[in-house]
Design an enzyme around this catalytic site. Structure first.
Site, PDB file in Angstrom:
ATOM      1  N   GLU A   1      39.459  29.333  44.335  1.00 53.67           N
ATOM      2  CA  GLU A   1      40.532  30.030  44.681  1.00 53.67           C
ATOM      3  C   GLU A   1      41.724  29.177  43.958  1.00 53.67           C
ATOM      4  O   GLU A   1      42.642  30.135  43.538  1.00 53.67           O
ATOM      5  CB  GLU A   1      40.445  30.305  46.324  1.00 53.67           C
ATOM      6  CG  GLU A   1      39.566  31.359  46.767  1.00 53.67           C
ATOM      7  CD  GLU A   1      39.873  32.583  45.986  1.00 53.67           C
ATOM      8  OE1 GLU A   1      40.784  33.015  45.724  1.00 53.67           O
ATOM      9  OE2 GLU A   1      38.776  33.350  45.823  1.00 53.67           O
TER      10      GLU A   1
ATOM     11  N   TYR B   1      47.274  34.245  51.177  1.00 54.50           N
ATOM     12  CA  TYR B   1      46.118  34.587  50.207  1.00 54.50           C
ATOM     13  C   TYR B   1      44.961  33.531  50.364  1.00 54.50           C
ATOM     14  O   TYR B   1      43.827  33.954  50.514  1.00 54.50           O
ATOM     15  CB  TYR B   1      46.708  34.896  48.926  1.00 54.50           C
ATOM     16  CG  TYR B   1      45.349  35.287  48.102  1.00 54.50           C
ATOM     17  CD1 TYR B   1      44.644  36.380  48.210  1.00 54.50           C
ATOM     18  CD2 TYR B   1      44.867  33.996  47.342  1.00 54.50           C
ATOM     19  CE1 TYR B   1      43.585  36.465  47.391  1.00 54.50           C
ATOM     20  CE2 TYR B   1      43.561  34.254  46.720  1.00 54.50           C
ATOM     21  CZ  TYR B   1      42.967  35.484  46.586  1.00 54.50           C
ATOM     22  OH  TYR B   1      41.852  35.734  46.063  1.00 54.50           O
TER      23      TYR B   1
ATOM     24  N   ASP C   1      44.919  40.268  46.871  1.00 54.27           N
ATOM     25  CA  ASP C   1      45.238  39.466  45.411  1.00 54.27           C
ATOM     26  C   ASP C   1      45.887  40.796  44.636  1.00 54.27           C
ATOM     27  O   ASP C   1      45.821  41.879  44.837  1.00 54.27           O
ATOM     28  CB  ASP C   1      44.180  38.932  44.798  1.00 54.27           C
ATOM     29  CG  ASP C   1      43.178  39.714  44.199  1.00 54.27           C
ATOM     30  OD1 ASP C   1      43.097  40.915  44.532  1.00 54.27           O
ATOM     31  OD2 ASP C   1      42.477  39.142  43.358  1.00 54.27           O
TER      32      ASP C   1
ATOM     33  N   CYS D   1      38.948  48.905  37.775  1.00 54.70           N
ATOM     34  CA  CYS D   1      40.203  49.574  37.784  1.00 54.70           C
ATOM     35  C   CYS D   1      41.182  48.566  37.216  1.00 54.70           C
ATOM     36  O   CYS D   1      42.184  47.842  38.003  1.00 54.70           O
ATOM     37  CB  CYS D   1      40.558  49.752  39.300  1.00 54.70           C
ATOM     38  SG  CYS D   1      42.209  50.817  39.458  1.00 54.70           S
TER      39      CYS D   1
HETATM   40  S1  SF4 Z   1      39.285  56.427  39.510  1.00 59.18           S
HETATM   41 FE1  SF4 Z   1      40.360  54.835  37.978  1.00 59.18          FE
HETATM   42  S2  SF4 Z   1      42.346  54.574  38.645  1.00 59.18           S
HETATM   43 FE2  SF4 Z   1      40.954  55.306  40.262  1.00 59.18          FE
HETATM   44  S3  SF4 Z   1      40.386  53.421  41.437  1.00 59.18           S
HETATM   45 FE3  SF4 Z   1      38.700  54.245  39.887  1.00 59.18          FE
HETATM   46  S4  SF4 Z   1      39.203  53.178  37.934  1.00 59.18           S
HETATM   47 FE4  SF4 Z   1      41.093  52.957  39.276  1.00 59.18          FE
END
Ligand code: SF4
Length: 289
Positions: free
Chosen positions: A35, A118, A136, A191
């Site tokens: 970490e 954190y 995070d 994401c």
């Molecule tokens: S749909 Fe796309 S923007 Fe939404 S959480 Fe999933 S990867 Fe992220």
């Protein structure tokens, strides 16, 4: 269960990376070391240094028995080397106050040098399976997109964000701990900041930002960190020389490492000394004893 839980937990079970600090046999010390290293450095660069670190110092006591300068040397090129000093100080505190065992409560973890909210929450959750909000940058980005419908969170954590994350925590400790690492992994692998892979995302059907057509970030300007010619770069060069030398080096060697600006080099050396990362003896410089 919240509708996000099942798909995220299943996705994590299928896609989680096999990282040494996540393995069942990983010690709490391994988690704490990871970490601190991961705070400002990507996983790929942390992996070899973490492996070498755990090989050499498998317990807090092993690290605490060595000079802090050895921790700085082993930190290598991870950057922000004050983290190495803090990790060494944390090892000493663990030995002196906790019998050499990493404490398992958030409150005790928070008293260790270099451990903030954190890190205390992350270690309590990942190493000890406790229920904590672990926020995070990856988690913040996922929640901003899925729930708030914006591309990126603000520059610092807000009360509303913390309340949202708390409201999404599964009730039991074990599931909450897995949820914390699963959302983080979703942010790291799917994401991502620059190129979210919505087609592979387990919560695409629930994502507010995607449903809104991925509107561009419209908040205040975000800080970008310059590098070339900065004091950070200068300090990094000077530290590389000190780390890689077998013993003290003459000032002329440091001059050769940063020849562009004498005043900047002197200033950076002063800050390295005041940060406890370097020590001077006459015309020579070295790592702290
Ligand atoms: S749909 Fe796309 S923007 Fe939404 S959480 Fe999933 S990867 Fe992220």
């Amino acid at each position: 269960m919240h509708p996000l839980h099942r798909p995220v937990l299943q996705w994590y079970a299928d896609h989680a990376r096999d990282l040494p600090w996540r393995r069942p046999e990983a010690s709490a010390w391994s988690v704490l070391v990871s970490e601190l290293m991961l705070q400002q450095t990507p996983v790929a660069r942390v992996l070899p240094v973490h492996d070498a670190w755990m090989e050499r110092w498998p317990t807090p006591a092993a690290l605490a028995a060595e000079p802090a300068g050895e921790a700085v040397r082993a930190w290598g090129r991870l950057g922000y080397p004050r983290r190495a000093l803090r990790l060494h100080a944390a090892a000493v505190a663990i030995v002196e106050r906790h019998g050499g065992e990493v404490p398992d409560s958030y409150d005790d973890l928070l008293t260790l040098p270099g451990v903030g909210d954190y890190t205390a929450a992350a270690v309590a959750s990942f190493a000890f399976g406790r229920r904590h909000v672990v926020l995070d940058t990856n988690v913040r980005r996922v929640l901003a997109r899925v729930v708030a419908g914006v591309e990126l969170p603000g520059s610092s954590v807000t009360r509303a964000e913390r309340d949202l994350a708390a409201s999404l925590l599964p009730d039991d400790d074990a599931t909450a701990a897995t949820w914390a690492v699963a959302v983080m992994e979703l942010g790291a692998l799917a994401c991502t900041a620059a190129r979210p892979r919505c087609a592979d995302c387990p919560v695409a059907h629930l994502c507010a930002w995607r449903a809104a057509g991925h509107p561009a970030y419209a908040g205040p300007p975000r800080r970008t960190q310059a590098w070339a010619g900065t004091d950070r770069q200068c300090r990094g060069r000077l530290m590389a020389v000190l780390r890689e030398a077998d013993g003290p080096v003459h000032a002329s060697v440091l001059e050769a490492a940063w020849p562009h600006d004498d005043a900047q080099r002197s200033r950076c050396l002063e800050t390295l000394v005041s940060d406890g990362l370097a020590a001077r003896t006459g015309p020579s410089w070295g790592l702290p004893a």
